[in-house]
Design a protein around this motif. Structure first.
Motif, mmCIF file in Angstrom:
data_model
loop_
_atom_site.group_PDB
_atom_site.id
_atom_site.type_symbol
_atom_site.label_atom_id
_atom_site.label_comp_id
_atom_site.label_asym_id
_atom_site.label_seq_id
_atom_site.Cartn_x
_atom_site.Cartn_y
_atom_site.Cartn_z
ATOM 1 N N SER A 80 0.740 -1.279 0.000
ATOM 2 C CA SER A 80 0.150 0.000 -0.105
ATOM 3 C C SER A 80 0.980 1.120 -0.023
ATOM 4 O O SER A 80 2.029 1.183 0.452
ATOM 5 C CB SER A 80 -0.916 0.073 1.274
ATOM 6 O OG SER A 80 -1.727 -1.097 1.152
ATOM 7 N N PHE A 81 0.375 2.113 -0.415
ATOM 8 C CA PHE A 81 0.876 3.526 -0.391
ATOM 9 C C PHE A 81 -0.090 4.586 -0.172
ATOM 10 O O PHE A 81 -0.928 4.687 -0.594
ATOM 11 C CB PHE A 81 1.615 3.978 -2.011
ATOM 12 C CG PHE A 81 2.379 5.254 -2.001
ATOM 13 C CD1 PHE A 81 3.577 5.277 -1.668
ATOM 14 C CD2 PHE A 81 1.703 6.390 -2.352
ATOM 15 C CE1 PHE A 81 4.332 6.448 -1.682
ATOM 16 C CE2 PHE A 81 2.503 7.568 -2.345
ATOM 17 C CZ PHE A 81 3.819 7.643 -1.884
ATOM 18 N N GLN A 82 0.508 5.478 0.910
ATOM 19 C CA GLN A 82 -0.590 6.409 1.420
ATOM 20 C C GLN A 82 -0.002 7.896 1.601
ATOM 21 O O GLN A 82 1.271 7.865 1.942
ATOM 22 C CB GLN A 82 -0.814 5.886 3.079
ATOM 23 C CG GLN A 82 -2.221 6.579 3.439
ATOM 24 C CD GLN A 82 -1.998 7.526 4.538
ATOM 25 O OE1 GLN A 82 -0.745 7.811 4.974
ATOM 26 N NE2 GLN A 82 -2.655 8.597 4.570
ATOM 27 N N VAL A 83 -0.897 8.697 1.302
ATOM 28 C CA VAL A 83 -0.461 10.038 1.250
ATOM 29 C C VAL A 83 -1.701 10.942 1.903
ATOM 30 O O VAL A 83 -2.730 10.378 1.722
ATOM 31 C CB VAL A 83 -0.322 10.705 -0.077
ATOM 32 C CG1 VAL A 83 -0.101 12.339 -0.067
ATOM 33 C CG2 VAL A 83 0.669 10.100 -0.930
ATOM 34 N N ASP A 84 -1.386 11.913 2.792
ATOM 35 C CA ASP A 84 -2.392 12.583 3.190
ATOM 36 C C ASP A 84 -1.854 14.234 3.494
ATOM 37 O O ASP A 84 -0.841 14.559 3.274
ATOM 38 C CB ASP A 84 -2.846 12.246 4.727
ATOM 39 C CG ASP A 84 -1.693 12.037 5.628
ATOM 40 O OD1 ASP A 84 -0.730 12.829 5.655
ATOM 41 O OD2 ASP A 84 -1.671 11.139 6.391
ATOM 42 N N ARG A 85 -2.953 14.953 3.576
ATOM 43 C CA ARG A 85 -2.699 16.388 4.265
ATOM 44 C C ARG A 85 -3.679 16.904 5.285
ATOM 45 O O ARG A 85 -4.868 16.650 4.812
ATOM 46 C CB ARG A 85 -2.835 17.416 2.776
ATOM 47 C CG ARG A 85 -2.225 18.668 3.121
ATOM 48 C CD ARG A 85 -1.799 19.472 1.929
ATOM 49 N NE ARG A 85 -1.360 20.861 2.405
ATOM 50 C CZ ARG A 85 -1.477 21.887 1.650
ATOM 51 N NH1 ARG A 85 -1.883 21.734 0.605
ATOM 52 N NH2 ARG A 85 -1.044 22.965 2.343
ATOM 53 N N THR A 86 -3.423 17.622 6.229
ATOM 54 C CA THR A 86 -4.338 18.297 7.110
ATOM 55 C C THR A 86 -3.898 19.672 7.172
ATOM 56 O O THR A 86 -3.022 20.231 7.090
ATOM 57 C CB THR A 86 -3.942 17.396 8.441
ATOM 58 O OG1 THR A 86 -2.644 17.627 8.911
ATOM 59 C CG2 THR A 86 -4.269 15.945 8.280
ATOM 60 N N TRP A 87 -5.220 20.345 7.837
ATOM 61 C CA TRP A 87 -5.059 21.612 8.136
ATOM 62 C C TRP A 87 -5.879 21.592 9.599
ATOM 63 O O TRP A 87 -7.139 21.507 9.798
ATOM 64 C CB TRP A 87 -6.138 22.441 7.399
ATOM 65 C CG TRP A 87 -5.461 22.402 5.978
ATOM 66 C CD1 TRP A 87 -4.445 23.377 5.470
ATOM 67 C CD2 TRP A 87 -5.740 21.631 4.898
ATOM 68 N NE1 TRP A 87 -4.280 23.225 4.025
ATOM 69 C CE2 TRP A 87 -4.990 22.004 3.666
ATOM 70 C CE3 TRP A 87 -6.493 20.533 4.625
ATOM 71 C CZ2 TRP A 87 -4.970 21.607 2.394
ATOM 72 C CZ3 TRP A 87 -6.523 19.888 3.261
ATOM 73 C CH2 TRP A 87 -5.754 20.288 2.268
#
Length: 147
Positions: A80-87
């Motif tokens: 699996s490959f996971q990317v995220d972004r949060t504010w």
């Protein structure tokens, strides 16, 4: 004495919305980042390694060393490959997960093309000349935000 928190205040009682993302939205978001996490099973243990990557034709590519547990000669059927972004200040974020087999890139033309793409250098020391491909069997994503 009450010391004020430096963390953003959460809006109590606010209604959060969690939306599933369509596959093309996921690919668009994957193209906005340059580092993510590669996950795989290694001798019975789940490993999650941060890597710099690029997207090409609905697959993820990154460089690694020919030695070490990512560069082992065998293909991996479940990765699996996971990317995220949060504010945090907005109580908002998104996450994309790509799952499928990974393998060494051995096609000479593709290797040449990948070397020509703009891609951040791996942070880990040593030579990183082996490209790994994560082929997307399943692409899913979620966007959470305040309503």
């Amino acid at each position: 004495m009450n010391i004020p928190s430096m963390e953003p205040a959460r809006i109590d009682g606010a209604r959060h919305v969690s939306e599933d993302l369509a596959p093309e939205q996921c690919w668009d978001l994957l193209r906005t980042r340059e580092s993510g996490r590669f996950g795989f099973l290694h001798h019975g243990r789940i490993m999650i390694i941060p890597v710099h990557y690029l997207v090409r034709d609905h697959a993820i590519y990154f460089r690694t060393a020919t030695s070490g547990f990512i560069g082992e000669p065998s293909s991996r059927l479940q990765t699996s490959f996971q990317v995220d972004r949060t504010w945090p200040d907005r109580s908002e974020g998104w996450s994309v997960l790509v799952s499928g087999p990974s393998s060494h890139v051995v096609e000479a033309g593709l290797i040449k093309e990948l070397w020509g793409k703009a891609m951040p250098e791996p942070w880990a020391g040593g030579e990183r000349s082996l490209f790994i491909r994560v082929q997307a069997d399943i692409v899913s994503g979620r966007h959470v935000h305040l309503s």
